[in-house]
Design a protein around this motif. Structure first.
Motif, short mmCIF file in Angstrom:
data_model
loop_
_atom_site.label_atom_id
_atom_site.label_comp_id
_atom_site.label_asym_id
_atom_site.label_seq_id
_atom_site.Cartn_x
_atom_site.Cartn_y
_atom_site.Cartn_z
N PRO A 54 0.80 -1.23 0.00
CA PRO A 54 0.00 0.00 0.00
C PRO A 54 0.83 1.27 0.00
O PRO A 54 0.30 2.36 -0.19
CB PRO A 54 -0.82 -0.13 1.29
N ASP A 93 -0.50 -0.30 10.83
CA ASP A 93 -0.96 -0.49 9.45
C ASP A 93 -0.11 -1.53 8.73
O ASP A 93 -0.63 -2.37 7.98
CB ASP A 93 -0.91 0.83 8.70
N TYR A 97 -1.45 -5.10 7.24
CA TYR A 97 -1.27 -5.43 5.83
C TYR A 97 -0.59 -6.79 5.68
O TYR A 97 -0.99 -7.62 4.86
CB TYR A 97 -0.44 -4.34 5.15
#
Length: 464
Positions: A54, A93, A97
């Motif tokens: 990402p 995060d 992920y």
């Protein structure tokens, strides 16, 4: 030659090319068809999408704001507002992920296992049912021979009409078995064609299958459960994902700074009015209009900041004489974490995390029981299969026929009964073989051999 005469020729060429391409269905073609299955392709796309990085996120969001002060279009405020990331959200995060990527990878392995299991289950059913059909055909022939012998014995002292009636009933039952075999083989072949449509015959070689001795030897030490089993791996990845998601949601509660903004206040002089009637209290409170003049007097002579409450007529110059640094403004918003919903979110995340952990433990316990039970059942069924095959081998060697011939004086009915007994034992062995392979491929699905795309012969590799 006109164009219409070419149509039959082209059709004939198409038929020839199709028949040339068609080939017997093999185990390799059947297992390779998994890669073209829409279910697996969708699962692969989902796994590839989850595997995409990402990127680095420097802030939560960045927005541009505009405010119009009055419809005279003389005053405009422009602001660039940034919402910073919460403390610790970046690492949370990244962990979420990674766990999501592992979870989708585990789902892909489970999907591949199920698809290969379906193909092996159908193919093995076809192969064994074809053997059963051959034995049923021989048993049907035995009944025909028995009826013929009984007809020849009609009127003799040894003739029994009840034997003839029983033989006729058994003939009908054998015929029904043959019809059932034919229907089952046709349905299985249609199912195989749905996976590999271009084949003219079924060439599933039985040498692809492990022997019963190889199965018993490969399972005698048992199978140890580990996290590489697809179902266990999927449950564990789901548990890790829920934990990472819970930590990320907790990190989102650390956004104490709601936003930071930098703006610019624009005044268009040509659109500003020259005179405005304001209440003195408004002028003193806002100060916006007072900045445009040094001193002012109202029409009643009240001095600056007097106690007059009357309406004053104020002269406002058209020119915006503010300095450049005064045209910029900064705002800062700080969240006060009192009586918000973060505690409720934390409780819900904790419940989801515990549910995922329970699912993981259930998967480990359930698979451990199933794997152990399947291994024990396969070993027991192989022992029964050996007993049946030993009897069949004895009959095929001729020893049993000789015993019957010596004791019965070569009575054809007794010889037919010996042949029937051998075929029935062979049929029982085939049905045991069907049950063994039925359990064996379920065991391979649990252990994860079907999830490995580099394996060619899963039935033999599963024993290593």
């Amino acid at each position: 030659m006109n164009k219409f005469s070419l149509i039959p020729m082209l059709a004939g060429v198409a038929v020839l090319s199709t028949s040339a391409v068609a080939a017997p269905l093999t185990w390799e073609a059947l297992t390779e068809s998994v890669d073209k299955d829409p279910v697996l392709q969708t699962s692969q796309k989902r796994s590839e999408a989850a595997a995409q990085d990402p990127g680095t996120k420097l802030w939560d969001n960045l927005e541009f704001r505009y405010q119009l002060d009055g419809f005279s279009f003389a005053k405009h405020d422009f602001e660039l507002r940034l919402k910073p990331k919460a403390f610790g959200l970046g690492s949370a995060d990244k962990r979420q992920y990674e766990t999501l990527r592992d979870y989708q990878k585990a789902r892909l392995a489970v999907d591949r296992s199920y698809l290969l299991y379906d193909r092996y289950e159908r193919a093995l059913r076809y192969v064994i049912r074809r053997k059963i059909a051959e034995v049923d055909r021989q048993l049907y022939q035995v009944e025909l021979d028995r009826i013929e012998v009984l007809h020849l014995k009609a009127g003799s002292e040894t003739f029994n009409s009840q034997d003839l009636i029983a033989a006729l009933e058994q003939k009908a039952a054998r015929r029904a078995e043959l019809l059932g075999d034919s229907t089952a083989l046709r349905d299985a072949e249609l199912k195989l064609k749905s996976w590999v449509p271009d084949f003219d015959s079924v060439g599933l070689d039985t040498s692809w299958l492990p022997t019963m001795d190889e199965l018993a030897k490969g399972l005698q030490d048992g199978i140890t459960l580990n996290d590489q089993f697809p179902e266990v791996q999927k449950a564990k990845a789901k548990m890790d994902y829920e934990r990472a998601k819970s930590k990320r949601d907790l990190s989102k509660g650390n956004d104490y700074i709601s936003h930071i903004g930098v703006g610019y206040s624009l005044r268009i002089e040509s659109l500003m009015k020259q005179y405005k009637e304001l209440d003195k209290a408004d002028v003193a409170e806002s100060g916006k209009y007072y900045d445009y003049q040094d001193e002012w007097l109202d029409k009643n002579g009240c001095e600056k900041w007097g106690t007059c409450n009357k309406t004053a007529e104020i002269l406002v110059p058209d020119k915006d004489d503010r300095q450049l640094k005064d045209k910029f403004f900064v705002n800062l918003a700080v969240r006060l974490p009192f009586f918000d919903d973060n505690n409720g979110n934390a409780l819900r995340n904790q419940v989801d995390e515990l549910d995922a952990e329970s699912d993981y433990l259930d998967a480990v316990r359930t698979l451990n029981q199933k794997v152990s039970r399947l291994s024990e059942e396969i070993v027991a069924l192989v022992s029964q299969w050996k007993v049946q095959k030993e009897f069949v081998e004895k009959v095929n060697a001729g020893n049993l026929f000789e015993d019957f011939a010596q004791s019965a004086g070569a009575d054809p009915l007794l010889l037919l009964r010996a042949r029937e007994s051998a075929l029935e034992s062979d049929l029982k062995a085939l049905r045991l073989e069907s049950e063994i392979f039925e359990r064996y491929i379920i065991l391979l699905q649990y252990t994860g051999i079907f999830a490995n795309p580099s394996v060619k012969n899963h039935l033999r590799e599963g024993l290593k």
